[in-house]
Design a protein around this motif. Structure first.
Motif, PDB file in Angstrom:
ATOM      1  N   ALA A  50       0.746  -1.222  -0.063  1.00  0.00           N
ATOM      2  CA  ALA A  50       0.018   0.176  -0.001  1.00  0.00           C
ATOM      3  C   ALA A  50       0.733   1.257  -0.086  1.00  0.00           C
ATOM      4  CB  ALA A  50      -0.900  -0.086   1.133  1.00  0.00           C
ATOM      5  N   VAL A  51       0.401   2.348  -0.221  1.00  0.00           N
ATOM      6  CA  VAL A  51       0.739   3.759  -0.205  1.00  0.00           C
ATOM      7  C   VAL A  51      -0.122   4.530   0.600  1.00  0.00           C
ATOM      8  CG1 VAL A  51       2.167   3.657  -2.411  1.00  0.00           C
ATOM      9  CG2 VAL A  51      -0.137   4.560  -2.273  1.00  0.00           C
ATOM     10  N   TYR A  52       0.273   5.646   1.180  1.00  0.00           N
ATOM     11  CA  TYR A  52      -0.750   6.546   1.897  1.00  0.00           C
ATOM     12  C   TYR A  52      -1.151   7.502   0.871  1.00  0.00           C
ATOM     13  CZ  TYR A  52       2.904  10.130   2.391  1.00  0.00           C
ATOM     14  OH  TYR A  52       4.254  10.956   2.435  1.00  0.00           O
ATOM     15  N   GLY A  53      -2.320   7.886   1.241  1.00  0.00           N
ATOM     16  CA  GLY A  53      -2.935   8.948   0.765  1.00  0.00           C
ATOM     17  C   GLY A  53      -2.978  10.210   1.273  1.00  0.00           C
ATOM     18  N   ASN A  54      -3.723  11.321   0.764  1.00  0.00           N
ATOM     19  CA  ASN A  54      -3.579  12.752   1.280  1.00  0.00           C
ATOM     20  C   ASN A  54      -4.594  12.757   2.742  1.00  0.00           C
ATOM     21  OD1 ASN A  54      -5.653  12.478  -1.063  1.00  0.00           O
ATOM     22  ND2 ASN A  54      -6.623  13.986  -0.143  1.00  0.00           N
ATOM     23  N   ILE A  55      -5.515  11.867   2.949  1.00  0.00           N
ATOM     24  CA  ILE A  55      -6.216  11.741   3.838  1.00  0.00           C
ATOM     25  C   ILE A  55      -5.775  11.069   5.170  1.00  0.00           C
ATOM     26  CG2 ILE A  55      -8.540  12.379   2.784  1.00  0.00           C
ATOM     27  CD1 ILE A  55      -8.656   8.982   4.501  1.00  0.00           C
ATOM     28  N   LEU A  66       4.940   6.927   0.651  1.00  0.00           N
ATOM     29  CA  LEU A  66       4.136   7.738  -0.449  1.00  0.00           C
ATOM     30  C   LEU A  66       4.071   7.104  -1.877  1.00  0.00           C
ATOM     31  CD1 LEU A  66       2.696  10.498  -1.411  1.00  0.00           C
ATOM     32  CD2 LEU A  66       5.091  11.480  -1.519  1.00  0.00           C
ATOM     33  N   ASP A  67       5.076   6.763  -2.306  1.00  0.00           N
ATOM     34  CA  ASP A  67       5.309   5.868  -3.676  1.00  0.00           C
ATOM     35  C   ASP A  67       5.909   4.307  -3.286  1.00  0.00           C
ATOM     36  OD1 ASP A  67       4.807   8.385  -4.817  1.00  0.00           O
ATOM     37  OD2 ASP A  67       6.799   8.943  -4.929  1.00  0.00           O
ATOM     38  N   HIS A  68       5.603   3.580  -3.981  1.00  0.00           N
ATOM     39  CA  HIS A  68       5.825   2.067  -3.948  1.00  0.00           C
ATOM     40  C   HIS A  68       6.357   1.524  -5.172  1.00  0.00           C
ATOM     41  CE1 HIS A  68       6.807  -1.544  -2.154  1.00  0.00           C
ATOM     42  NE2 HIS A  68       5.534  -2.184  -2.081  1.00  0.00           N
ATOM     43  N   ARG A  69       7.696   1.419  -5.316  1.00  0.00           N
ATOM     44  CA  ARG A  69       7.935   0.774  -6.654  1.00  0.00           C
ATOM     45  C   ARG A  69       8.656  -0.601  -6.264  1.00  0.00           C
ATOM     46  NH1 ARG A  69       9.789   3.790 -11.505  1.00  0.00           N
ATOM     47  NH2 ARG A  69      10.027   2.193 -13.015  1.00  0.00           N
ATOM     48  N   PHE A  70       8.037  -1.578  -7.243  1.00  0.00           N
ATOM     49  CA  PHE A  70       8.462  -2.967  -6.911  1.00  0.00           C
ATOM     50  C   PHE A  70       8.273  -3.630  -8.213  1.00  0.00           C
ATOM     51  CE2 PHE A  70       4.017  -2.376  -5.979  1.00  0.00           C
ATOM     52  CZ  PHE A  70       3.245  -3.441  -6.178  1.00  0.00           C
ATOM     53  N   GLU A  76       7.166  -4.723 -13.397  1.00  0.00           N
ATOM     54  CA  GLU A  76       7.709  -3.632 -12.695  1.00  0.00           C
ATOM     55  C   GLU A  76       6.356  -2.831 -12.361  1.00  0.00           C
ATOM     56  OE1 GLU A  76      10.597  -1.087 -11.252  1.00  0.00           O
ATOM     57  OE2 GLU A  76      10.704  -3.079 -11.856  1.00  0.00           O
ATOM     58  N   VAL A  77       6.164  -2.307 -11.296  1.00  0.00           N
ATOM     59  CA  VAL A  77       5.116  -1.677 -10.681  1.00  0.00           C
ATOM     60  C   VAL A  77       5.335  -0.254  -9.990  1.00  0.00           C
ATOM     61  CG1 VAL A  77       2.968  -1.802  -9.483  1.00  0.00           C
ATOM     62  CG2 VAL A  77       3.702  -3.862 -10.660  1.00  0.00           C
ATOM     63  N   LEU A  78       4.789   0.789 -10.423  1.00  0.00           N
ATOM     64  CA  LEU A  78       4.813   1.836  -9.371  1.00  0.00           C
ATOM     65  C   LEU A  78       3.535   2.272  -8.889  1.00  0.00           C
ATOM     66  CD1 LEU A  78       6.670   4.432  -8.153  1.00  0.00           C
ATOM     67  CD2 LEU A  78       6.128   5.623 -10.534  1.00  0.00           C
ATOM     68  N   MET A  79       3.255   2.473  -7.801  1.00  0.00           N
ATOM     69  CA  MET A  79       2.017   2.863  -7.008  1.00  0.00           C
ATOM     70  C   MET A  79       2.207   4.299  -6.441  1.00  0.00           C
ATOM     71  SD  MET A  79      -0.588   0.339  -4.960  1.00  0.00           S
ATOM     72  CE  MET A  79       0.631  -0.256  -3.944  1.00  0.00           C
ATOM     73  N   THR A  80       1.253   5.032  -6.514  1.00  0.00           N
ATOM     74  CA  THR A  80       1.277   6.205  -5.600  1.00  0.00           C
ATOM     75  C   THR A  80      -0.210   6.727  -5.545  1.00  0.00           C
ATOM     76  OG1 THR A  80       2.245   8.435  -5.364  1.00  0.00           O
ATOM     77  CG2 THR A  80       1.395   7.972  -7.347  1.00  0.00           C
ATOM     78  N   ILE A 106      -0.020   2.638 -11.047  1.00  0.00           N
ATOM     79  CA  ILE A 106      -1.119   2.661  -9.988  1.00  0.00           C
ATOM     80  C   ILE A 106      -1.332   4.074  -9.318  1.00  0.00           C
ATOM     81  CG2 ILE A 106      -2.424   1.544  -8.348  1.00  0.00           C
ATOM     82  CD1 ILE A 106      -1.023  -1.016  -9.341  1.00  0.00           C
ATOM     83  N   SER A 107      -2.545   4.663  -9.389  1.00  0.00           N
ATOM     84  CA  SER A 107      -2.955   5.541  -8.672  1.00  0.00           C
ATOM     85  C   SER A 107      -4.244   5.481  -8.177  1.00  0.00           C
ATOM     86  CB  SER A 107      -2.696   6.951  -9.474  1.00  0.00           C
ATOM     87  OG  SER A 107      -3.418   7.233 -10.536  1.00  0.00           O
ATOM     88  N   GLY A 108      -4.598   6.479  -7.206  1.00  0.00           N
ATOM     89  CA  GLY A 108      -5.914   6.417  -6.643  1.00  0.00           C
ATOM     90  C   GLY A 108      -6.578   7.793  -6.725  1.00  0.00           C
ATOM     91  N   HIS A 109      -6.961   8.170  -5.568  1.00  0.00           N
ATOM     92  CA  HIS A 109      -7.274   9.706  -5.347  1.00  0.00           C
ATOM     93  C   HIS A 109      -8.526  10.102  -6.204  1.00  0.00           C
ATOM     94  CE1 HIS A 109      -6.744  13.794  -4.066  1.00  0.00           C
ATOM     95  NE2 HIS A 109      -6.692  14.253  -5.206  1.00  0.00           N
ATOM     96  N   SER A 110      -8.887   9.912  -7.429  1.00  0.00           N
ATOM     97  CA  SER A 110      -9.841  10.558  -8.133  1.00  0.00           C
ATOM     98  C   SER A 110     -11.487   9.973  -7.850  1.00  0.00           C
ATOM     99  CB  SER A 110      -9.445  10.469  -9.602  1.00  0.00           C
ATOM    100  OG  SER A 110      -9.694   9.142 -10.116  1.00  0.00           O
ATOM    101  N   HIS A 111     -11.341   8.617  -7.417  1.00  0.00           N
ATOM    102  CA  HIS A 111     -12.358   7.970  -7.198  1.00  0.00           C
ATOM    103  C   HIS A 111     -13.323   7.619  -8.498  1.00  0.00           C
ATOM    104  CE1 HIS A 111     -13.380   8.894  -2.940  1.00  0.00           C
ATOM    105  NE2 HIS A 111     -12.046   9.252  -2.906  1.00  0.00           N
ATOM    106  N   ILE A 112     -12.393   7.506  -9.388  1.00  0.00           N
ATOM    107  CA  ILE A 112     -13.003   7.226 -10.789  1.00  0.00           C
ATOM    108  C   ILE A 112     -12.093   6.062 -11.563  1.00  0.00           C
ATOM    109  CG2 ILE A 112     -13.233   8.158 -13.210  1.00  0.00           C
ATOM    110  CD1 ILE A 112     -13.395  11.021 -12.034  1.00  0.00           C
ATOM    111  N   LEU A 113     -12.658   4.968 -11.634  1.00  0.00           N
ATOM    112  CA  LEU A 113     -12.135   3.775 -12.186  1.00  0.00           C
ATOM    113  C   LEU A 113     -11.790   4.308 -13.524  1.00  0.00           C
ATOM    114  CD1 LEU A 113     -13.107   0.126 -11.709  1.00  0.00           C
ATOM    115  CD2 LEU A 113     -12.623   1.187 -13.879  1.00  0.00           C
ATOM    116  N   LYS A 114     -10.356   3.759 -13.771  1.00  0.00           N
ATOM    117  CA  LYS A 114      -9.904   4.083 -15.077  1.00  0.00           C
ATOM    118  C   LYS A 114      -8.662   3.098 -15.300  1.00  0.00           C
ATOM    119  CE  LYS A 114      -9.529   8.394 -16.766  1.00  0.00           C
ATOM    120  NZ  LYS A 114      -9.345   9.689 -17.185  1.00  0.00           N
TER     121      LYS A 114
END
Length: 164
Positions: A50-55, A66-70, A76-80, A106-114
């Protein structure tokens, strides 16, 4: 390797989510976990990246980056959490992606699946939407997929129903 990808739980975790956690080999959370108890509950069932978010509060931020690369299963994955999407990447992460593009961003935040392919950088972008009940989204969503020899297969959208 079976992956469940979720984001923006905002402290909400219920049986609808946990049912899918049991299916996965690993769970990936793209931020705005909310209470650390959400992460702890997932970790009791399956491994969690997991990564942490703004809340997220200090207890979540102290456990997750904040960022997780693995790399996993040849991928090869980068998640934020706040990352944007192809053509509209967040300024902070855009420099990182251009310098060394992952195969999956991978990102989140927008609440919009894309799910969108970036042809310029030859990477796949995924945002699983929001699995929680707080925010402007109307339908709770997640993604699940498998990784075989560095390739993503059997990508599925999971709709958990409307927010209550």
């Amino acid at each position: 390797m079976k992956i469940l990808l979720l984001s923006d739980t905002h402290s909400h975790l219920d049986d609808a989510v946990l049912r899918h956690v049991k299916w996965a080999d690993e769970v990936w959370h793209a931020g705005d976990i909310g209470k650390i108890e959400v992460a702890d509950a997932i970790k009791k069932i399956k491994p969690l990246r997991a990564v942490y978010g703004n809340i997220d509060s200090s207890d979540v931020r102290s456990e997750f980056p904040l960022d997780h690369r693995f790399s996993i299963a040849g991928l090869e994955v980068l998640m934020t959490h706040i990352g944007g999407y192809p053509g509209r990447y967040n300024k902070r992460i855009k420099e990182v992606i251009i310098k060394n593009p992952p195969k999956l961003f991978i990102s989140g935040h927008s609440h919009i699946l894309k799910v969108q392919y970036d042809h310029k950088l030859a990477l796949l972008h995924m945002n699983p939407g929001a699995a929680g009940i707080y925010g402007f989204h109307t339908v709770r969503t997640m993604l699940r997929f498998e990784i075989h020899n560095g390739e993503i297969a059997h990508l599925e959208i999971i709709e958990l129903g409307k927010k209550s």
